[in-house]
Design an enzyme around this catalytic site. Structure first.
Site, PDB file in Angstrom:
ATOM      1  N   HIS A   1     -50.577 -38.281  -5.235  1.00  0.00           N
ATOM      2  CA  HIS A   1     -49.896 -38.330  -3.917  1.00  0.00           C
ATOM      3  C   HIS A   1     -50.180 -37.080  -3.071  1.00  0.00           C
ATOM      4  CE1 HIS A   1     -45.752 -36.531  -5.396  1.00  0.00           C
ATOM      5  NE2 HIS A   1     -46.773 -35.831  -5.828  1.00  0.00           N
ATOM      6  N   GLU A   2     -49.840 -37.158  -1.802  1.00  0.00           N
ATOM      7  CA  GLU A   2     -50.120 -36.096  -0.821  1.00  0.00           C
ATOM      8  C   GLU A   2     -51.591 -35.699  -0.785  1.00  0.00           C
ATOM      9  OE1 GLU A   2     -46.673 -35.758   1.158  1.00  0.00           O
ATOM     10  OE2 GLU A   2     -48.485 -34.633   1.603  1.00  0.00           O
ATOM     11  N   GLY A   3     -52.464 -36.695  -0.879  1.00  0.00           N
ATOM     12  CA  GLY A   3     -53.908 -36.425  -0.878  1.00  0.00           C
ATOM     13  C   GLY A   3     -54.418 -36.277  -2.291  1.00  0.00           C
TER      14      GLY A   3
ATOM     15  N   ARG B   1     -47.830 -29.931   0.744  1.00  0.00           N
ATOM     16  CA  ARG B   1     -48.762 -29.771  -0.374  1.00  0.00           C
ATOM     17  C   ARG B   1     -48.370 -28.620  -1.289  1.00  0.00           C
ATOM     18  NH1 ARG B   1     -54.335 -32.055   2.623  1.00  0.00           N
ATOM     19  NH2 ARG B   1     -53.652 -34.206   2.316  1.00  0.00           N
TER      20      ARG B   1
END
Lengths: 610, 610
Positions: free
Chosen positions: A457-459, A313
């Site tokens: 993306h990535e949450g 993140r």
């Protein structure tokens, strides 16, 4: 200021990164070795990445029926990156690594993201191999991680599925033991996987010899059923091509097939795929199912994966930040050279005067200063978080623990804030260019398109917000939140006597109180439905408060070195802080008001009324 | 609610558009004739525009060396549009028009913008011909305007030049009298033009027989010099192909040459060109210079052009609004059908429960409600302004005058607000789709790209802001501003006794006071450099206040009809108003604070410190 100057200031003047060399792990390092890494990366980024950023956008990956074709420039860039040793920069010397602090690694990687975010560096390969270094067996490290660090093979992370994007508890990929002696494979307990994985970056290409997929899947229980929720998820190594214990290809293709390429708005230099595991296109030993080797314990797959989540993140945050920075540099350059109109003077305008450069217009300056404060502030935050990673890993004792907790609280901001505000910076970069910014003759429209991915993306933003307000600020009795408040308070104390910063210090104190109060009020009824109904506005307010703190701290550092603001760079830091406190921080009032009142306008809006 | 339902409510319930049929000009019209126009346009948009929106994006205009090639679908769509009679909808019956009110015309055109903004309808052709109807000679109307209204020819507006985008005072295109008897040409005083025009939409294509350019150029003075500033600008008709007084092509090509096509981020269905006038590629009668016929008086070109500016800017506002609406509809549809995750309940989540549709998540609802309140609010504002155009043209006396002044103040908002906030709506539409929204398999990424143009063309955000704070709120002793305040106050009085709206009424009263105070404080030193340093934040705060008023008024109308909120549509209107007052209006505090304090952080930031 150049990116290098900015990074040098943040790493050395602000974060005192060389202090890390006093620790055993980094004892062979010095300011000089850190500088050498930055210089190398800056050079490779300038020579192998920046010139091909537009090409990577226009020559999108395509599948010719057999292979996924990428531009030669992408092959060359990634080869140069691997040869620089950056893939294993943080690893032990014995693994061929440099034992570089993560903060220096992250700063060095920023040059590539600025030059061409979508040609990519191998963040996933490094993340994949790093995970194996923590959770893999010695054999898995030796065979898989080592060949990824060298750049011989690359890596992916296969989490999402077409029916389960953000909702990992609904993962439906199945993994069943491969034969009676499945547990005895030297590469790890051997399973057969069946399922589809969506949004897999670099899921198929010919850049290197093999692709090592890390795949989340569920092992059916005794009744053949999948355990609902995330507790049932395990993690598997699924190589595209089968390998032996010597790390040699066996010549057998594993049953992983490209089902489709996603055609994206931006970030087009990176292949994004839908992969079918075990559909029978490439049966191994005549049997259905892709061969996968279990990593860690069954049912602990998500925990293994989340171990790398903070760094992943931060990586996304840096990518977003660097796109913001790239747009800032491009629009600054344009504004300095483009003549257009005349600035207003006390006596109006003189039409006969020659045109001015647009940087002389107040509103253009506003758009540039906003970009600078968003992207340099975001970079400071990312490097601060990267340093916390180093503290967590190497400080030991209470300090390491404090760093871990702070990281938990700051990670949702490190991921979400640049994704939102450096995207806004890119929009301002277009605006500075006027009509030219809307054409593909200038780079800014691509930065804007590329950056739009980072809120997804990535949450997603929504996921980060739930993570922050639903988990992080509460966890361990609010200890992480309290630690962050302490750090902010320390900065407030330190700056409240400095004339140029005293008013900001006061504003930050108030903002911190407001965020604290809103957190309490959100949870005052103990109902998650009420507390979390406005999680995103909370995330936004929290993020702006964190950035205000970062700017106050950065400005204080600049003034320590140059109290009379004799250098332009100091004026830049102090001016950015001032911009952030005058133009940005006051925005938190609107966001917090709905959090405090647990406003259910949206949550209770009837579906039929849309 | 469908677009048609929304438009019907706004035109009939809210704006009482049929009241216009009491005026002589619209006496032949009725609710039925208005409905018939809306229905026809909705149908053509559905059949000829919507299915080809993506095609228009992927098959960008290209030049084959002789001609600019556009997709057949664009030809068909524009032909259907011309055949509907919409190009001359507002014109007199004698000109072949329908004498339709502008508000109905604008509403009808909204369907096309929603279906495919860049295939385009002919807004420039209509604007061009409308201008000639006001400022042209009878012959110019007969030959040029009439053939544009019929769709036989199309029109452009040529203002910008490569070195003079927003700065029209620097126009360098020259126009010199064409021979001794230049004044006696029946088509108008005949000049020869030389210069380059940039950003010319539909500047070259083969959609119809001829292109009529309206070109700003300067006539040199006795010394052969161009008058600096905008006072020296005149307006000319420059046909691509020469025509005679019968409106027939003479077979001679005029000296207007395509110098290049702009390759844009979006809005790709519309050709955008750089044109060379009089470079000698197509000499007429062996002489250099493109032949142009003067419109109106020499030196009054900009006044002629600005006559059409309000409607052009409303047109841009509607385009931006409809892109926002299109994204809203797409993401609403997606959210209703996509299963993903489970909403939070009082007791947490049940992983074994089936997945919910994402519209059940509070944050998805927030993103949908924001889009709805931005785009439906913007549409209400645009139709309100369109109605003011009708009042200005047909109300007569003091009412017409009042409408004119209100329009002057509201036009910068009508242009800028949807450009900024419906773009934000499009970003939210992407976010609702998650990763799918980032692919080109869904329409929302295109809406977002298309919409990014609207903050740039027809006067950038910065230009609108200077126009508002530097001119419009001051003009005629602040009379326009006072009229607007009166209308807002009337809405406040009307709603302060309605329980569902009373708190909003109070908030609007406070916001109006704050905007008024900020206007005073901005100008309190009388220094334009100080007053206008934060013109854009002022524009943003002013815009949000106007939209809050619009929502309050719309909600009041819905409650008038349905005081108990028994219908979902009433709940929708009241909920949108509530959203806007709770989530959006509080944002003005941050914007106004820098205006009030005449903050010079940006204006005084040293160039070297960037």
């Amino acid at each position: 200021m150049t990116l290098r100057t900015t990074i040098d200031f943040l790493l050395n003047d602000w974060l005192d990164t060389t202090a890390l060399t006093e620790r055993a792990r980094f004892a062979d390092h010095s300011r000089e070795t850190f500088d050498a890494v930055l210089e190398t990366c800056e050079r490779i980024a300038r020579e192998k990445y920046a010139p091909f950023n537009r090409l990577a956008d226009t020559q999108e990956p395509h599948f010719d029926g057999e292979k996924v074709i990428l531009p030669q420039a992408t092959h060359d860039a990634q080869k140069a990156y691997a040869e620089s040793g950056m893939l294993s920069a943080a690893q032990d010397y014995e693994m061929g690594g440099m034992q570089l602090p993560y903060s220096v690694e992250a700063a060095a990687n920023a040059f590539f993201a600025c030059a061409s975010v979508s040609i990519g560096t191998g963040m996933l390969t490094t993340g994949n191999a790093n995970l194996l270094m923590v959770h893999g067996t010695d054999m898995q490290k030796e065979v898989f991680a080592k060949n990824e660090f060298s750049g011989r093979w690359s890596g992916t992370m296969c989490l999402s599925e077409p029916q389960a994007g953000s909702s990992l508890s609904d993962v439906a990929t199945k993994a069943v033991p491969d034969g009676a002696d499945f547990a005895n494979d030297p590469l790890g307990p051997r399973y057969r996987l069946k399922g589809n994985k969506m949004w897999i970056s670099s899921g198929e290409h010919e850049i290197n010899e093999n692709i090592i997929h890390l795949v989340l899947a569920k092992i059916p229980d005794a009744d053949g059923k999948l355990v609902p929720g995330t507790r049932g998820i395990s993690l598997f190594i699924v190589p595209k091509k089968m390998v032996n214990t010597q790390g040699a290809l066996t010549g057998v293709r594993n049953d992983v097939a490209l089902a489709g390429l996603n055609h994206k708005l931006g970030w087009r230099g990176t292949t994004n795929t839908l992969l079918n595991f075990g559909e029978g296109k490439f049966p191994v030993e005549g049997q259905a199912g892709a061969v996968g080797y279990l990593v860690g314990k069954p049912g602990k797959g998500l925990a293994c994966m989340f171990h790398m989540m903070n760094e992943a993140r931060i990586g996304v945050g840096i990518a977003a930040t660097m796109l913001g920075m790239a747009g800032y540099y491009a629009s600054l350059e344009y504004a300095k050279n483009r003549p257009q109109g005349r600035p207003i003077t006390g006596s109006g305008k003189d039409a006969a005067a020659p045109q001015s450069r647009i940087i002389e217009h107040a509103d253009v300056k506003r758009m540039l200063l906003a970009q600078k404060s968003y992207s340099e502030g975001a970079l400071a935050l990312e490097l601060y978080c990267a340093r916390l990673v180093d503290e967590h890993h190497t400080a030991g004792g209470a300090e390491a623990e404090e760093a871990r907790l702070l990281l938990e609280v700051l990670t949702p901001i490190a991921k979400s804030w640049p994704s939102e505000w450096c995207l806004e910076a890119n929009s301002l970069a277009i605006q500075v260019h006027g009509g030219y910014g809307y054409t593909r003759d200038f780079p800014v429209e691509q930065y804007w398109r590329d950056n739009r991915l980072n809120m997804i993306h990535e949450g997603t933003h929504g996921i980060q917000a739930m993570d922050l307000l639903g988990r992080k600020v509460l966890m361990e009795d609010g200890k992480g939140m309290a630690l962050l408040a302490n750090r902010m308070t320390a900065t407030i104390h330190r700056t409240s006597g400095i004339p140029a910063l005293a008013a900001h210090a006061k504003s930050l104190g108030r903002a911190l109180q407001d965020v604290g109060a809103a957190t309490q009020q959100a949870w005052s009824t103990g109902q998650p439905t009420e507390a979390l109904a406005n999680a995103v506005p909370y995330l936004q307010a929290f993020g702006h408060t964190v950035l205000a703190w970062i700017w106050l701290d950065v400005a204080a550092c600049a003034l320590d070195n140059d109290p009379k603001q004799e250098q332009l760079s100091t004026q830049g830091h102090v001016g950015c802080a001032r911009f952030f406190f005058h133009y940005e921080l006051p925005k938190i009032g609107a966001w917090l008001s709905v959090v405090q009142s647990r406003d259910l306008t949206c949550a209770s809006f009837p579906e039929g009324a849309f």
